[in-house]
Design a protein around this motif. Structure first.
Motif, PDB file in Angstrom:
ATOM      1  N   ALA A  10      41.635 110.756 -63.718  1.00  0.00           N
ATOM      2  CA  ALA A  10      41.648 111.515 -63.407  1.00  0.00           C
ATOM      3  C   ALA A  10      41.615 111.271 -61.731  1.00  0.00           C
ATOM      4  O   ALA A  10      42.630 111.977 -60.850  1.00  0.00           O
ATOM      5  N   PHE A  11      40.785 110.637 -61.168  1.00  0.00           N
ATOM      6  CA  PHE A  11      40.372 109.908 -59.537  1.00  0.00           C
ATOM      7  C   PHE A  11      41.835 109.474 -58.981  1.00  0.00           C
ATOM      8  O   PHE A  11      42.431 109.307 -57.599  1.00  0.00           O
ATOM      9  N   GLU A  12      42.574 108.804 -60.242  1.00  0.00           N
ATOM     10  CA  GLU A  12      43.681 107.736 -59.804  1.00  0.00           C
ATOM     11  C   GLU A  12      45.047 109.192 -59.380  1.00  0.00           C
ATOM     12  O   GLU A  12      45.526 108.386 -58.624  1.00  0.00           O
ATOM     13  N   ALA A  13      44.580 110.157 -60.612  1.00  0.00           N
ATOM     14  CA  ALA A  13      46.218 110.546 -60.257  1.00  0.00           C
ATOM     15  C   ALA A  13      46.246 111.189 -59.323  1.00  0.00           C
ATOM     16  O   ALA A  13      47.033 112.064 -59.082  1.00  0.00           O
ATOM     17  N   GLU A  14      44.847 111.552 -59.012  1.00  0.00           N
ATOM     18  CA  GLU A  14      44.886 112.702 -57.525  1.00  0.00           C
ATOM     19  C   GLU A  14      45.242 112.046 -56.274  1.00  0.00           C
ATOM     20  O   GLU A  14      46.544 112.633 -55.616  1.00  0.00           O
ATOM     21  N   ARG A  15      44.412 110.382 -55.974  1.00  0.00           N
ATOM     22  CA  ARG A  15      44.880 110.019 -55.139  1.00  0.00           C
ATOM     23  C   ARG A  15      46.427 109.207 -54.915  1.00  0.00           C
ATOM     24  O   ARG A  15      47.051 109.573 -54.287  1.00  0.00           O
ATOM     25  N   SER A  16      47.208 109.515 -56.475  1.00  0.00           N
ATOM     26  CA  SER A  16      48.287 108.465 -56.489  1.00  0.00           C
ATOM     27  C   SER A  16      49.534 109.658 -56.236  1.00  0.00           C
ATOM     28  O   SER A  16      50.526 110.287 -54.732  1.00  0.00           O
ATOM     29  N   PHE A  17      49.093 111.763 -56.750  1.00  0.00           N
ATOM     30  CA  PHE A  17      49.731 112.370 -55.997  1.00  0.00           C
ATOM     31  C   PHE A  17      49.671 112.985 -53.999  1.00  0.00           C
ATOM     32  O   PHE A  17      50.504 112.746 -53.847  1.00  0.00           O
ATOM     33  N   ALA A  18      48.039 112.557 -54.040  1.00  0.00           N
ATOM     34  CA  ALA A  18      48.139 112.697 -52.627  1.00  0.00           C
ATOM     35  C   ALA A  18      49.309 111.899 -51.605  1.00  0.00           C
ATOM     36  O   ALA A  18      49.877 112.213 -50.862  1.00  0.00           O
ATOM     37  N   LEU A  59      44.068 108.030 -46.398  1.00  0.00           N
ATOM     38  CA  LEU A  59      42.884 108.477 -47.275  1.00  0.00           C
ATOM     39  C   LEU A  59      43.257 108.350 -48.295  1.00  0.00           C
ATOM     40  O   LEU A  59      42.132 107.517 -49.535  1.00  0.00           O
ATOM     41  N   ALA A  60      44.356 107.726 -49.055  1.00  0.00           N
ATOM     42  CA  ALA A  60      44.606 107.383 -51.068  1.00  0.00           C
ATOM     43  C   ALA A  60      44.151 106.042 -49.971  1.00  0.00           C
ATOM     44  O   ALA A  60      43.767 105.857 -51.641  1.00  0.00           O
ATOM     45  N   ARG A  61      44.768 105.232 -49.626  1.00  0.00           N
ATOM     46  CA  ARG A  61      44.453 103.846 -49.415  1.00  0.00           C
ATOM     47  C   ARG A  61      42.735 103.375 -49.490  1.00  0.00           C
ATOM     48  O   ARG A  61      42.025 102.678 -49.913  1.00  0.00           O
ATOM     49  N   ALA A  62      41.948 104.271 -48.450  1.00  0.00           N
ATOM     50  CA  ALA A  62      40.948 104.294 -48.049  1.00  0.00           C
ATOM     51  C   ALA A  62      40.291 103.942 -49.770  1.00  0.00           C
ATOM     52  O   ALA A  62      38.702 103.942 -49.679  1.00  0.00           O
ATOM     53  N   GLU A  63      41.164 105.393 -50.711  1.00  0.00           N
ATOM     54  CA  GLU A  63      39.555 105.394 -51.362  1.00  0.00           C
ATOM     55  C   GLU A  63      40.003 104.811 -52.487  1.00  0.00           C
ATOM     56  O   GLU A  63      39.379 104.618 -53.675  1.00  0.00           O
ATOM     57  N   GLY A  64      41.588 104.605 -52.577  1.00  0.00           N
ATOM     58  CA  GLY A  64      41.961 103.591 -53.712  1.00  0.00           C
ATOM     59  C   GLY A  64      42.290 101.504 -53.916  1.00  0.00           C
ATOM     60  O   GLY A  64      42.263 101.561 -54.795  1.00  0.00           O
TER      61      GLY A  64
END
Length: 330
Positions: free
Chosen positions: A90-98, A152-157
């Motif tokens: 779920a978190f990966e899908a959220e980061r990918s979407f952003a 932010l997506a890069r920072a998180e994943g």
């Protein structure tokens, strides 16, 4: 005679009682000790499993090895692993979407900005020119927000540490010179150590950290005063500006997402949150101090970068200051 018989029976009864109690005084403690040892040995796998869970970082959602858990507890471990896998997906899908949404927005936004600029150049109506300028400013702000969302997506994943260490000083110098060309001469002052600062931090992650800190300092500081950027030989990165001091209650939440120092402040409210997220993932912390140490105004943002010579990045947790806060994003 009767008294003697009664005394003899009483003595026999006492002896029988002691013969019964003495074995119990030995057997009961031994039984309790055996039960305790058996429980300890039986629960040792559960204790090791709990320690493996406690040692994990806040962002580590990989399955937990059940190891030698008893068969009665193995379904619990399997269920927990399933929950962690679903959370990670779920978190990966959220980061990918952003990241994908922000990336797809860049091209149409750039085209809309170009059209707004062309409209300003071609129209002779002052009112239309003002509306086109306002449209351009709004589109540029939306473009900055989309870029921050990608960061932010890069920072998180993304992976933030490399397999080998390199000197951070050239990277910092190039980034500061790039920011200085946009900000103007003498707007940014850089201090670097004479010796190399070796670190396995990814240069792209360092660029995201430094650009956000400098952009925040330029945007919210006194435009007549310079911004100081310092990298010490211990790997401490410090960015300071001059301006009105920030109240402690505002400073405490300044590194949370979409939070700005004031309602009228420009920016997306994501820059410091991105830096705090990267700091947490590399095992460091973002320290915000206002006023600056030894001054009555301004803001200092400081964090310890991972260095090859010293990997303990949290050795400065309790440094003194008047109003300071340590931020770590979730």
């Amino acid at each position: 005679m009767a008294i003697s018989a009664l005394a003899r029976r009483a003595r026999i009864a006492r002896e029988a009682l002691w013969m019964l109690l003495l074995p119990l005084l030995v057997v009961v403690p031994l039984a309790f000790a055996a039960i305790w040892l058996a429980l300890r040995a039986g629960l040792a796998p559960l204790q090791r499993w709990r320690e493996r869970l406690a040692a994990r970082g806040a962002r580590d959602l990989s399955p937990v090895s059940a190891g030698d858990l008893p068969s009665e507890l193995a379904p619990i471990a399997a269920t927990l692993d399933d929950v962690l896998c679903r959370l990670s997906a779920a978190f990966e899908a959220e980061r990918s979407f952003a990241a994908n949404a922000a990336h797809e927005l860049r091209t149409p936004l750039a085209g809309a900005i170009a059209q707004a600029q062309r409209l300003q150049a071609e129209t002779a109506d002052p009112a239309a020119r003002m509306r086109a300028a306002a449209m351009e400013a709004a589109l540029k702000r939306l473009l900055r927000v989309s870029e921050r969302l990608m960061q932010l997506a890069r920072a998180e994943g993304a992976r933030l540490r490399r397999d080998s260490a390199a000197d951070l000083c050239p990277v910092v110098r190039i980034l500061v010179e790039e920011q200085g060309r946009d900000a103007g001469d003498e707007r940014i002052r850089l201090r670097l150590p004479e010796a190399a600062v070796l670190s396995d931090l990814d240069p792209d992650a360092l660029a995201i950290i430094l650009r956000n800190l400098i952009d925040n300092a330029l945007r919210h500081g006194d435009p007549a005063k310079p911004v100081d950027v310092t990298l010490t030989s211990e790997g401490i990165l410090r960015v300071s500006n001059d301006g009105l001091p920030i109240p402690p209650e505002t400073l405490a939440r300044l590194a949370t997402r979409f939070t700005r120092a004031g309602s009228s402040a420009e920016g997306s409210g994501l820059g410091l949150a991105i830096v705090a997220t990267i700091a947490e993932r590399i095992g460091s912390r973002l320290h915000l101090t206002s006023p600056r140490p030894g001054a009555t105004s301004g803001l200092t943002a400081e964090m310890m970068l991972p260095c090859a010579s010293d990997c303990e990045v949290e050795k400065r947790d309790n440094r003194p200051s008047r109003h300071s806060v340590s931020s770590s994003a979730s």
